[in-house]
Design a protein around this motif. Structure first.
Motif, short mmCIF file in Angstrom:
data_model
loop_
_atom_site.label_atom_id
_atom_site.label_comp_id
_atom_site.label_asym_id
_atom_site.label_seq_id
_atom_site.Cartn_x
_atom_site.Cartn_y
_atom_site.Cartn_z
N SER A 125 4.28 -7.29 -5.54
CA SER A 125 2.96 -7.91 -5.40
C SER A 125 2.09 -7.12 -4.43
CB SER A 125 3.13 -9.34 -4.87
OG SER A 125 3.49 -9.32 -3.50
N PRO A 126 0.77 -7.35 -4.47
CA PRO A 126 -0.14 -6.67 -3.52
C PRO A 126 0.18 -6.99 -2.07
CG PRO A 126 -1.37 -7.64 -5.34
CD PRO A 126 0.04 -8.13 -5.47
N LEU A 127 0.79 -8.14 -1.80
CA LEU A 127 1.05 -8.54 -0.42
C LEU A 127 1.87 -7.50 0.33
CD1 LEU A 127 1.09 -10.70 1.84
CD2 LEU A 127 3.16 -11.62 0.78
N VAL A 128 2.91 -6.96 -0.30
CA VAL A 128 3.78 -6.03 0.41
C VAL A 128 3.11 -4.67 0.64
CG1 VAL A 128 5.91 -7.11 -0.37
CG2 VAL A 128 4.88 -5.31 -1.75
N TYR A 129 2.01 -4.43 -0.07
CA TYR A 129 1.32 -3.14 0.08
C TYR A 129 0.08 -3.23 0.95
CZ TYR A 129 4.43 -1.73 -3.66
OH TYR A 129 5.54 -1.46 -4.41
N ALA A 130 -0.11 -4.36 1.63
CA ALA A 130 -1.28 -4.49 2.51
C ALA A 130 -1.35 -3.36 3.55
CB ALA A 130 -1.26 -5.86 3.20
N PRO A 131 -0.24 -2.99 4.22
CA PRO A 131 -0.33 -1.88 5.19
C PRO A 131 -0.65 -0.53 4.55
CG PRO A 131 1.66 -3.19 5.56
CD PRO A 131 1.11 -3.59 4.24
N THR A 132 -0.47 -0.41 3.24
CA THR A 132 -0.80 0.84 2.54
C THR A 132 -2.20 0.78 1.94
OG1 THR A 132 1.54 1.15 2.00
CG2 THR A 132 -0.03 2.44 0.74
N LEU A 133 -2.61 -0.38 1.47
CA LEU A 133 -3.92 -0.52 0.85
C LEU A 133 -5.05 -0.34 1.86
CD1 LEU A 133 -3.26 -3.51 -1.57
CD2 LEU A 133 -3.78 -1.15 -2.20
N ILE A 134 -4.84 -0.77 3.10
CA ILE A 134 -5.89 -0.63 4.11
C ILE A 134 -6.25 0.83 4.33
CG2 ILE A 134 -6.44 -0.98 6.56
CD1 ILE A 134 -4.81 -3.59 6.39
N PRO A 135 -5.29 1.72 4.65
CA PRO A 135 -5.66 3.14 4.79
C PRO A 135 -6.09 3.77 3.46
CG PRO A 135 -3.29 2.87 5.00
CD PRO A 135 -3.88 1.50 5.01
N TYR A 136 -5.59 3.25 2.33
CA TYR A 136 -6.00 3.81 1.04
C TYR A 136 -7.49 3.59 0.82
CZ TYR A 136 -6.06 4.88 -3.94
OH TYR A 136 -6.35 5.43 -5.17
N TRP A 137 -7.94 2.36 1.00
CA TRP A 137 -9.36 2.06 0.80
C TRP A 137 -10.22 2.76 1.86
CZ3 TRP A 137 -7.69 -3.63 0.04
CH2 TRP A 137 -7.40 -3.85 -1.32
N LEU A 138 -9.75 2.76 3.10
CA LEU A 138 -10.49 3.43 4.16
C LEU A 138 -10.58 4.93 3.90
CD1 LEU A 138 -11.90 3.13 6.92
CD2 LEU A 138 -9.68 3.53 8.00
N GLY A 139 -9.46 5.52 3.52
CA GLY A 139 -9.44 6.95 3.23
C GLY A 139 -10.31 7.32 2.05
N LYS A 140 -10.33 6.45 1.05
CA LYS A 140 -11.19 6.70 -0.11
C LYS A 140 -12.66 6.62 0.29
CE LYS A 140 -11.72 5.22 -4.92
NZ LYS A 140 -11.26 4.25 -5.95
N LEU A 141 -12.97 5.67 1.16
CA LEU A 141 -14.36 5.50 1.63
C LEU A 141 -14.82 6.70 2.45
CD1 LEU A 141 -16.86 3.61 1.94
CD2 LEU A 141 -15.75 2.70 4.01
N LEU A 142 -13.91 7.21 3.31
CA LEU A 142 -14.26 8.32 4.21
C LEU A 142 -13.91 9.69 3.63
CD1 LEU A 142 -13.03 6.77 7.60
CD2 LEU A 142 -15.34 6.74 6.63
N ASP A 143 -13.40 9.71 2.40
CA ASP A 143 -13.01 10.95 1.73
C ASP A 143 -11.96 11.71 2.56
OD1 ASP A 143 -13.04 12.79 -0.35
OD2 ASP A 143 -14.52 14.07 0.63
N LEU A 144 -10.95 10.98 3.03
CA LEU A 144 -9.86 11.61 3.76
C LEU A 144 -8.87 12.24 2.79
CD1 LEU A 144 -9.09 8.83 6.42
CD2 LEU A 144 -10.44 10.90 6.73
N PRO A 145 -8.16 13.29 3.20
CA PRO A 145 -7.13 13.86 2.33
C PRO A 145 -6.05 12.81 2.02
CG PRO A 145 -7.64 15.35 4.14
CD PRO A 145 -8.34 14.07 4.43
N VAL A 146 -5.47 12.91 0.84
CA VAL A 146 -4.41 11.97 0.44
C VAL A 146 -3.25 12.06 1.42
CG1 VAL A 146 -2.79 11.35 -1.38
CG2 VAL A 146 -5.07 12.12 -1.98
N LEU A 147 -2.97 13.25 1.94
CA LEU A 147 -1.88 13.42 2.90
C LEU A 147 -2.12 12.58 4.15
CD1 LEU A 147 0.77 15.02 3.40
CD2 LEU A 147 -0.61 16.72 4.60
#
Length: 480
Positions: A125-147
């Protein structure tokens, strides 16, 4: 020597070490979990049947899957750059890490270009990925490298796992050092340091046990807010990992041990928590498997069902053999409880496994100064340990049966996929049952604490050294 301080201190130090030393994707199932988080980050709640697993073509060596979704191409190329999947001519380990293309990995950014990817973690479920989704969305917004997004996700997962375990230590009325020792097992810290469902699922398992026992041992009636907390924690646990909903059995300790919770008015909220939490687990299980599995998987399950119908004792024989004799395929089970990393190819050495077994056995004798002095009645003192042991056995057996019926081919004599990390939230049940109710052992408490911390620290150092040696020091020639 406060257990909460020790957890945060040692967990942070070694967690950050494993984050730095283990390359992206090298923790068990990490690529699948990061792909699943990326799928959720792009707004896809559930997957679909895919005709072409393009991820397996990009990341050479990745097994082809027939079920998954669309993910940004840069996410798939991250694991191609880190060469995480074993190849026949290029085995996992030092040769793989020496060929990691860090320059390419640093240059990958999320774009609109997507590829189809087989995702084996589809049911989470999305619940277990909350600590991953936060940097994913933030990184996508700020155009951070996937690494960068990946390593930020590891750090947040470590923080989430340590926080939930810290809260469990604070809440549990008896067995704070038990929770500390399980929280400091190398496997626990390594899983907390990965992009995975485990930090949230394992942490919620610890918290659920601690909260139920807290309410059971308190000398007062259960407040409305506590019922709401129980419902929230157990419902979240059921959604995070439905197999752990068996921990609802700990709630039986509330009417057994808390004499103020045996009134008629307490049975209604108790039953409501039980039913709603179980319903949440079943509801997500229904959503997570909304689409039918592959024809191959369906045929395997049907063949296994037919075999079990004609050989009803096969499950018991296989479980006994797996748990007590073979210890699981490729040593997954017993060493996996205490320490494994890097796609299960680095295991804690056997002497340290024995030491950790001894430390866990001693942990019920250690009392923190703010632990409950609850002694209960003669009946409750006898029934509670027996009930916790029975729940541990039943929950472990159900996990084994589930893996046997779904993942194991018919007529096999061992359960496939039985990994030690699945049992981490269950271990406190067994150890809390071993806590003596009257023995204080005040004269040796300090020595016991020193022994336990010493073994935990030595085991983490050993695992850190072994992982470093395996991945980055091929010429050293030291094997533990």
């Amino acid at each position: 020597m406060r257990p909460t301080v020790l957890l945060l201190l040692l967990g942070s130090i070694f967690g950050l070490f494993f984050i730095a030393v283990i390359p992206p994707g090298y923790n068990p199932d990490e690529p699948s979990h990061f792909l699943r988080a990326a799928q959720l980050g792009e707004g896809q709640l559930t997957g679909r049947q895919i005709a072409d697993d393009q991820f397996s073509e990009i990341a050479v060596g990745a097994p082809r899957q027939t079920f998954g979704g669309d993910v940004p191409r840069a996410v798939a190329e991250l694991f191609a750059a880190t060469h995480v999947f074993p190849e026949a001519t290029h085995p996992m380990g030092v040769e793989k890490t020496s060929s990691i293309d860090w320059r390419k990995a640093r240059g990958l950014h999320i774009t609109n270009e997507t590829v189809s990817a087989g995702i084996t973690a589809e049911a989470y479920s999305p619940l277990v990925y909350a600590p991953t989704l936060i940097p994913y969305w933030l990184g996508k917004l700020l155009d951070l490298p996937v690494l960068v997004i990946f390593y930020l996700a590891r750090i947040l997962n470590l923080a989430a796992g340590l926080f939930l375990t810290w809260a469990a230590i604070k809440l549990i009325p008896r067995g704070k050092w038990i929770m500390l020792m399980v929280g400091l097992l190398p496997t626990t810290i390594i899983q907390f340091s990965s992009v995975s469902s485990d930090p949230v699922a394992i942490g919620l398992g610890f918290l659920a046990v601690a909260l139920a026992l807290r309410i059971a041992f308190q000398d007062s009636s259960v407040r409305k807010g506590q019922w709401i907390q129980l419902l929230g924690v157990y419902a979240a646990l059921g959604v995070a990992k439905p197999a752990y909903i068996t921990l609802l059995g700990v709630m039986l300790a509330i009417p057994l041990c808390n004499r103020h919770a045996r009134k008629l008015k307490d049975w209604a909220p108790w039953a409501i928590v039980l039913l709603l939490a179980a319903a949440a687990a079943l509801a997500w299980q229904k959503i997570g498997v909304a689409l039918p599995p592959s024809p191959e998987a369906t045929a395997q399950v049907e063949a296994q069902n037919a075999f079990v119908a004609g050989h009803p004792l096969a499950v018991l024989k296989t479980l006994f053999y797996t748990f007590f004799t073979d210890m699981g395929v490729t040593r997954y089970f017993l060493p996996g409880i205490f320490g494994n990393a890097v796609w299960a190819r680095v295991f804690l050495s056997t002497p340290f496994i024995y030491l950790l077994c001894g430390a866990l056995a001693l942990s019920p004798l250690v009392r923190d100064k703010d632990e409950s002095s609850w002694e209960g009645t003669t009946i409750s003192r006898a029934v509670l340990p027996a009930g916790l042991v029975s729940l541990f056995v039943a929950a472990s057996a159900l996990i084994g049966v589930g893996l046997y019926m779904v993942y194991t081919a018919a007529r096999m004599t061992v359960v496939i996929g039985l990994q030690g990390r699945y049992f981490l939230p269950l271990i406190p049940l067994l150890l809390v049952a071993a806590i003596p109710f009257r023995a204080r052992l005040d004269d040796i408490q300090g020595r016991l604490r020193a022994v336990l911390v010493g073994i935990a620290l030595a085991s983490l150092v050993s695992m850190a050294w072994q992982t470093w040696t395996y991945l980055w020091r091929p010429g050293l020639g030291i094997f533990w």
